[in-house]
Design an enzyme around this catalytic site. Structure first.
Site, PDB file in Angstrom:
ATOM      1  N   LEU A  33      35.401  38.575  31.791  1.00  0.00           N
ATOM      2  CA  LEU A  33      35.790  39.410  32.036  1.00  0.00           C
ATOM      3  C   LEU A  33      37.975  39.299  32.531  1.00  0.00           C
ATOM      4  CD1 LEU A  33      35.975  42.188  34.277  1.00  0.00           C
ATOM      5  CD2 LEU A  33      35.769  40.613  36.241  1.00  0.00           C
ATOM      6  N   ASP A  34      38.340  39.941  31.679  1.00  0.00           N
ATOM      7  CA  ASP A  34      39.970  39.780  31.306  1.00  0.00           C
ATOM      8  C   ASP A  34      40.341  38.496  31.207  1.00  0.00           C
ATOM      9  OD1 ASP A  34      40.149  41.188  33.768  1.00  0.00           O
ATOM     10  OD2 ASP A  34      40.427  39.695  35.210  1.00  0.00           O
ATOM     11  N   GLU A  35      39.223  37.759  30.068  1.00  0.00           N
ATOM     12  CA  GLU A  35      39.074  37.141  28.933  1.00  0.00           C
ATOM     13  C   GLU A  35      39.820  37.166  27.925  1.00  0.00           C
ATOM     14  OE1 GLU A  35      40.054  33.795  29.785  1.00  0.00           O
ATOM     15  OE2 GLU A  35      40.381  33.947  32.216  1.00  0.00           O
TER      16      GLU A  35
END
Lengths: 278, 278, 278, 278
Positions: free
Chosen positions: C221-223
């Site tokens: 997530l978000d990476e």
């Protein structure tokens, strides 16, 4: 005719602008420039008033104290150059920028001295006829090293201490000795990449923007009130070194803008935030 | 509790902030936000005061008139959505941006109507249930065309007239009918590339930056008081068309920022310049 | 005459540019524009070649396969509009911006459909005659909800799936179904303020800049690999809501720039990073 | 292993990239970085190729001459520091910035000498152990003054001559002596505010942005090929002096960026425009 700056920071209340400006008017002081801000969430009022006239500091402050609500802080400061001491390690770009901007008249400040834990920047400092003190951290413990640095700082009684890429972590004791007086430039767009080697972190993450943050130093490393931030665009062609190089340009410009703001008394600290009247 | 904005614009004098804020205090009005500026060169004082409370407009303005110096202008305006009429030709980007920002709640305004000298944008306007009037300039002289346009504008009694890429030059008569009420977006970073086909001019000159300018319309074409400007970087890979395309993004963002500022009563016009409290 | 784009991504070796452009020349294809980049650290070569001429895809690719080193990826894609499906929740600004830019001809893409977990944006989508599917997450488990969403996406066979403020976390299964095909706009300048309510986090930290990040979605997530980022300046006068509002402008502009880049086949994904030929 | 840069500028033709990179490959030179651009309107091809290997300049250039179309210009230059002579008048900011960036390793160049028509900047130059020559224009005619300046310049045989706020207009004879070799920083965002006192012009016009332009000097004053431009935002609170001060920051950053680009052989001049490979 003298110029001073009145800084008011107090719980919000009705009529504060009227009350404060009335007192100035009564003292026949001319308001050159006035900025105010109410933090409605916290119920706090901030005002910065540039005044011109003949000052009777004592009666002016007494009048203010009679008028302002409990818990008010007010300061009347001279609108003149502040004196700073700069701490450095080995990198020249931030120190060089401050030295040159002062030389060219673009930063109004007095550089009392530069202190380095290496002597790398002694030559550069010397070019501008400013005392440089090398305080090596080699073979001394942290407490003793800081004692020596503090002794030199205190001998100059500076208004502010500027960390211009000083690469050592300060102890809480050091920080406590100069409350709201230490300005640091952090080589990242905080709170991204907290800690060591931020440009390598940024490179590894593949970001498209890098930044720098100037902040007051508090006990929480990299967590003090932010004064100024800026960024620059990077892309896939940048190595970690290229990012560091691009970053240095942002670092020095953010630090000198932050210095300009703080030294012109445009920055209020409020909890872990700042109010900055630009 | 009501909200209003007091706008003061007068010759500078000692104690003006104190006097005006005193009157507000006396009327038990709370100051939400206050901005002031003194043009020391021209000796002119500008203040914008957001007020909250119960208003007695008549006595408030009377008190102000008793206090303010000769030559003062003061207005007390409601802090509510303004009504605009938009004039367009064929290009969709500025109109579309305003329509969408209003739809998404990012611009507080009421679009009373859109008038085009072509019907190209009737469909787009219709999607948002806003009246569109086509007033063709074909086969009518300029005076008659403007008479028709003005009749439609006036039927909506708008606060402002917005030229969102309206590609016809207005006559002095038209401009005089809406003093300080017509906002234009000019497709260049004025005063560079005044006149026609600015992107082609920019391409031919090989500039590395193009821009846009939002300004009030006065008799001097492209010479009215500037409200907002911005730029974007271009390079040798941009054709004149690419520049125009990049420019459209700047145009629409500058126009909508200017609109936001004007409609929030943040813009004073002073001679051929503006004072903008952001 | 047709236009295609040749995308080469392979281990670096001597003479790659010569070899590849020779093949193009041999096939009598004209190179309109060529970009290449060598990641010297990883020893990887990337090239994007815009070609014009009469294509024999099979023999061209066969010639390339004979020439390129082991481990090479090469694609020959048509230089035409890509088809996207957009996923949304309730916020209009990103969807609205894409709809309007496409309407005004500023984004070359085909919007096959919009899917929302609420019907909030059905009306807006309908204005532009694009199908909107509401797939409520109410009363169904995550797997079932995603199954329904995926069925609709797959019925349109899009080139890319765009998360335009879709506020649900995707499962690894969903992500795996569209490798390097899901583009997300994250409402912060990653990696700062990862996770929920980034504008409140930013407000509480007192930052002077906020940003947005467009990235490909991966399991972390978000990476995922960052495509584009941008920022805007804020100050002490901004509430958390004001920051969110300012952030929305950055979000939509970053997302539409990222879309423009990806849809023009200007973005290579390489590990967790991107190579972006602007 | 040596590094050189091959610069090719010729009429466009099919297969140029293949032909040139083939020759490099045949000479067993490794391409570190390659940039090319085709001006389709003018039918002109530009390529910059960073090469590494063992060079036989003569045969390499002969092979190129056999291959390139008529009217081709090609140069093979060493990728090493260039030597510049700087001309100044009284303002320190641009000179100081170049001196400090070179000192801090942020600009790769050799400053052979500084020439001033006043001695104001002799002290600053001396701090960095660089020769300073005062050539007063007092009591000599323009031709004689330029003759003296040119004699000093020529004694250093610099690659480029940098006008770092040199406030005298050069004669066509002077300009002709150093074709595409003179870089000037103009204190405005050209083509706005051509001529004298641009900051006063900007102040009087009430612009919201000011800028600076670095360009090659040609016979047409302020009309040479633009290398780099940038701007900064100003507002109604800026006096003409404040604008000049803000402008100085842009001037120095634009000039040093332009220098970095030119000295790294990233700039082609083509008619009155530049192609800049960043």
């Amino acid at each position: 005719m003298e110029k001073k700056i009145l800084l008011t920071d107090c719980p919000d209340a009705k009529g504060l602008i009227a009350k404060i400006t009335n007192i100035c008017y009564k003292h026949q002081l001319n308001i050159i420039k006035n900025d105010e801000f109410v933090d409605h969430e916290q119920g706090r009022f901030f005002m910065r008033t540039e005044l011109e006239g003949r000052f009777n500091d004592e009666t002016l402050l007494a009048d203010l104290d009679d008028t302002l609500p409990q818990g008010a802080e007010r300061r009347l400061v001279k609108a003149e150059n502040k004196r700073i001491v700069i701490l450095v390690t080995k990198e020249a770009h931030c120190l060089g920028d401050i030295l040159m901007k002062r030389y060219a008249g673009a930063l109004n400040l007095e550089i009392a001295a530069v202190i380095g834990n290496y002597d790398t920047l002694a030559e550069l400092t010397g070019k501008f006829d400013i005392p440089f003190h090398t305080v090596s951290h080699d073979g001394v413990d942290r407490a003793e090293h800081e004692r020596q640095v503090r002794a030199i700082i205190d001998s100059y009684a500076p208004d502010y201490v500027v960390l211009a890429k000083y690469m050592r972590v300060l102890t809480p004791d050091f920080v406590k000795a100069y409350p709201r007086k230490i300005i640091n430039i952090h080589h990242s767009f905080l709170p991204a990449f907290i800690g060591a080697r931020p440009y390598l972190q940024a490179f590894n993450r593949g970001v498209k923007i890098i930044g720098a943050t100037a902040h007051f130093v508090t006990d929480d490393l990299d967590e003090g009130p932010i004064i100024e931030q800026d960024v620059t665009h990077v892309d896939h062609t940048f190595t970690a070194d290229d990012m560091a190089k691009a970053g240095r340009d942002v670092e020095k410009s953010v630090l000198s803008r932050a210095l300009g703001l703080v030294l012109a008394e445009r920055v209020f600290v409020h909890g872990n935030k700042t109010v900055v009247f630009k």
